[in-house]
Design an enzyme around this catalytic site. Structure first.
Site, PDB file in Angstrom:
ATOM      1  N   CYS A   8      69.411  88.844 -46.113  1.00  0.00           N
ATOM      2  CA  CYS A   8      68.144  88.158 -46.320  1.00  0.00           C
ATOM      3  C   CYS A   8      67.140  88.624 -45.280  1.00  0.00           C
ATOM      4  O   CYS A   8      67.434  89.447 -44.418  1.00  0.00           O
ATOM      5  CB  CYS A   8      68.343  86.643 -46.200  1.00  0.00           C
ATOM      6  SG  CYS A   8      69.623  85.986 -47.281  1.00  0.00           S
ATOM      7  N   GLY A  34      65.481  90.753 -50.080  1.00  0.00           N
ATOM      8  CA  GLY A  34      65.885  89.674 -50.973  1.00  0.00           C
ATOM      9  C   GLY A  34      64.812  89.380 -51.985  1.00  0.00           C
ATOM     10  O   GLY A  34      63.648  89.219 -51.619  1.00  0.00           O
ATOM     11  N   GLY A 109      72.729  86.715 -42.747  1.00  0.00           N
ATOM     12  CA  GLY A 109      74.103  87.015 -42.373  1.00  0.00           C
ATOM     13  C   GLY A 109      75.074  86.177 -43.162  1.00  0.00           C
ATOM     14  O   GLY A 109      74.743  85.616 -44.209  1.00  0.00           O
ATOM     15  N   TYR A 248      70.862 101.865 -45.665  1.00  0.00           N
ATOM     16  CA  TYR A 248      70.266 101.369 -46.910  1.00  0.00           C
ATOM     17  C   TYR A 248      69.275 100.232 -46.745  1.00  0.00           C
ATOM     18  O   TYR A 248      68.162 100.295 -47.252  1.00  0.00           O
ATOM     19  CB  TYR A 248      71.381 100.923 -47.859  1.00  0.00           C
ATOM     20  CG  TYR A 248      70.892 100.347 -49.169  1.00  0.00           C
ATOM     21  CD1 TYR A 248      70.613 101.170 -50.252  1.00  0.00           C
ATOM     22  CD2 TYR A 248      70.702  98.987 -49.329  1.00  0.00           C
ATOM     23  CE1 TYR A 248      70.157 100.652 -51.462  1.00  0.00           C
ATOM     24  CE2 TYR A 248      70.244  98.449 -50.522  1.00  0.00           C
ATOM     25  CZ  TYR A 248      69.979  99.288 -51.591  1.00  0.00           C
ATOM     26  OH  TYR A 248      69.519  98.773 -52.771  1.00  0.00           O
TER      27      TYR A 248
END
Length: 463
Positions: A8, A34, A109, A248
């Site tokens: 997130c 997100g 997380g 990424y």
């Protein structure tokens, strides 16, 4: 609670009258982290006010919200699931009311001792409104025996295991916390006499904020009317920065874990090219995350770089869509091959990762239908053979295409002419200090923080 994991974006502002508008812009810059839900909580001088919704930041918030939500302290969050289902009740920041007053919390997380904590709190009478591990943190803070908020947060943190970069908003206060292992990034910035916190530094650039530093593993930063105070609540000799942030997740214009994301990805492509053996007419990146590695690959190899895929800019990341049918539909409309360029050519496709393999397989089929003569794929990460428990959407081992398969078997499954991954030792060299401060668990199964047995059993189940 035993499904896929989440990553997130967290953004907060202290000491600026247009805190909500700035938080909106910050979240917009973190949208890549997100796309399912977004939320902002603001301290208006009397109470915490919130606005949350499902969808993109631009879909959730409207001009009228900025008229209603006023204050100089704000905390925002963008989310994708699925530790907890994709629904409004799981949208963050979470709000709670306890003896310290109102609190709001945003989490990037994933806790690895969620089941233990939930059972413990349930026995003590806690009632939960969501299926999110983030809500557990509020309960731990509220149940602390300490007399002040900061000590109560510390006591809650001492009970938590796993990955957590947190933003906490309280009356006239903004608090930022990073776990002792440092899994997820979190940065501190300054703007016009106020302060900002963000999951990535790219959000500071948009606002014109000054990047001060990354918040350190095990550090709590408290921002209030007295300025910025910082102290360490815990220490771990082993650090575990998530290397997939550099591969990424993070935007190329961010600084993460002391690395320029752009430069790190270019080096990944250069390392791949140094081991190249295929003869090809062109290098084509998979937009957008494969672009930087492709630049490095083409630069080093001398093979021309071409834009073989044209990207539809209105389709988000397929990787962070929670359902497989959603991902597959997005794959088909996201990238279109440039047939006039590709016909009868030998191409090297640069991809950042292959997780389930479904996306790559469809893209390869699409290229061959477009008339490509040979398709060689180069991947700027090692094979993903193990699930992640620390906040990245890597599924159970049985769903990972590389689990239990050799590179040759993966090549055959994907119907490629050749396949090569980035060597893990090369990756460690790129991130610096032989990679000793990074987590490579999704590649080698070396998990730096203990996982609950029940939690791990589900994800490590073999076919």
């Amino acid at each position: 609670m035993l499904g896929l994991k989440e990553s997130c974006g967290v953004f907060g502002v202290f000491g600026l009258p247009n805190a909500v508008e700035l938080t909106y812009l910050g979240l917009f810059s973190l949208q890549h982290r997100g796309q399912e839900s977004a939320g902002i909580v603001v301290w208006d001088g009397k109470s915490l006010q919130e606005k949350k919704g499902m969808g993109l930041v631009s879909e959730v918030f409207h001009p009228s919200d900025f008229e209603r939500l006023k204050g100089h302290v704000a905390l925002g969050h963008v989310r994708y699931s699925t530790t907890g289902s994709s629904s409004l009740k799981n949208a963050q920041p979470f709000l709670g009311d306890c003896r310290f007053g109102e609190l709001g919390i945003a989490h990037n997380g994933n806790l690895t001792n969620t089941l233990q904590l939930r059972k413990q709190l349930t026995r003590l009478g806690s009632v939960f409104r969501s299926s999110m591990d983030t809500e557990l943190i509020l309960h731990l803070i509220a149940r602390s025996q300490f007399d002040n908020l900061e000590d109560s947060i510390k006591e809650a943190l001492w009970q938590m295991r796993g990955a957590f970069s947190l933003g906490i908003i309280a009356p006239d206060r903004l608090i930022a916390v990073r776990d002792p292992w440092g899994f997820r990034p979190l940065a501190l910035g300054k703007l016009d006499g106020g302060y900002v916190i963000s999951s990535e530094s790219c959000a500071f650039d948009v606002l014109g904020a000054e990047f001060l530093r990354e918040i350190a593993p095990g550090e709590m930063v408290v921002i209030d009317q007295n300025g910025v105070r910082s102290f360490f609540y815990a220490y771990s000799s082993r650090k575990a920065f998530c290397v997939f942030e550099l591969i990424y997740f993070a935007r190329p214009d961010s600084l993460v874990f002391g690395n320029s994301v752009y430069e790190a990805r270019k080096k990944m492509g250069q390392k791949l090219a140094a081991r190249e053996f295929a003869v090809a007419d062109m290098v084509i990146p998979v937009p957008d995350s494969g672009m930087c590695a492709a630049l490095g690959f083409a630069e080093f190899s001398g093979i021309p770089l071409e834009l073989g895929f044209i990207r539809n800019p209105y389709v988000g990341r397929t990787f962070i869509r929670p359902r497989q049918d959603e991902r597959e539909l997005a794959i088909d409309i996201k990238l279109n091959p440039l047939k006039s360029l590709l016909q009868n050519k030998r191409v090297i496709v640069i991809e950042d990762s292959i997780v389930r393999g479904n996306t790559s397989r469809r893209r390869i089929t699409t290229l061959k239908r477009a008339g490509v003569k040979e398709v060689h794929m180069r991947v700027s990460s090692p094979p993903h053979r193990f699930p992640c428990f620390y906040g990245v959407d890597f599924p159970s081992s049985s769903e990972l295409v590389a689990f239990g398969k050799s590179v040759e078997e993966i090549r055959q499954y994907l119907d490629l002419d050749s396949l090569q991954y980035l060597d893990i030792e090369d990756l460690k060299e790129i991130v610096g200090n032989a990679g000793k401060d990074f987590c490579f668990a999704c590649f080698n199964g070396d998990y730096p923080v203990r996982i609950e047995k029940e939690f791990a059993k589900n994800a490590l189940e073999k076919v």
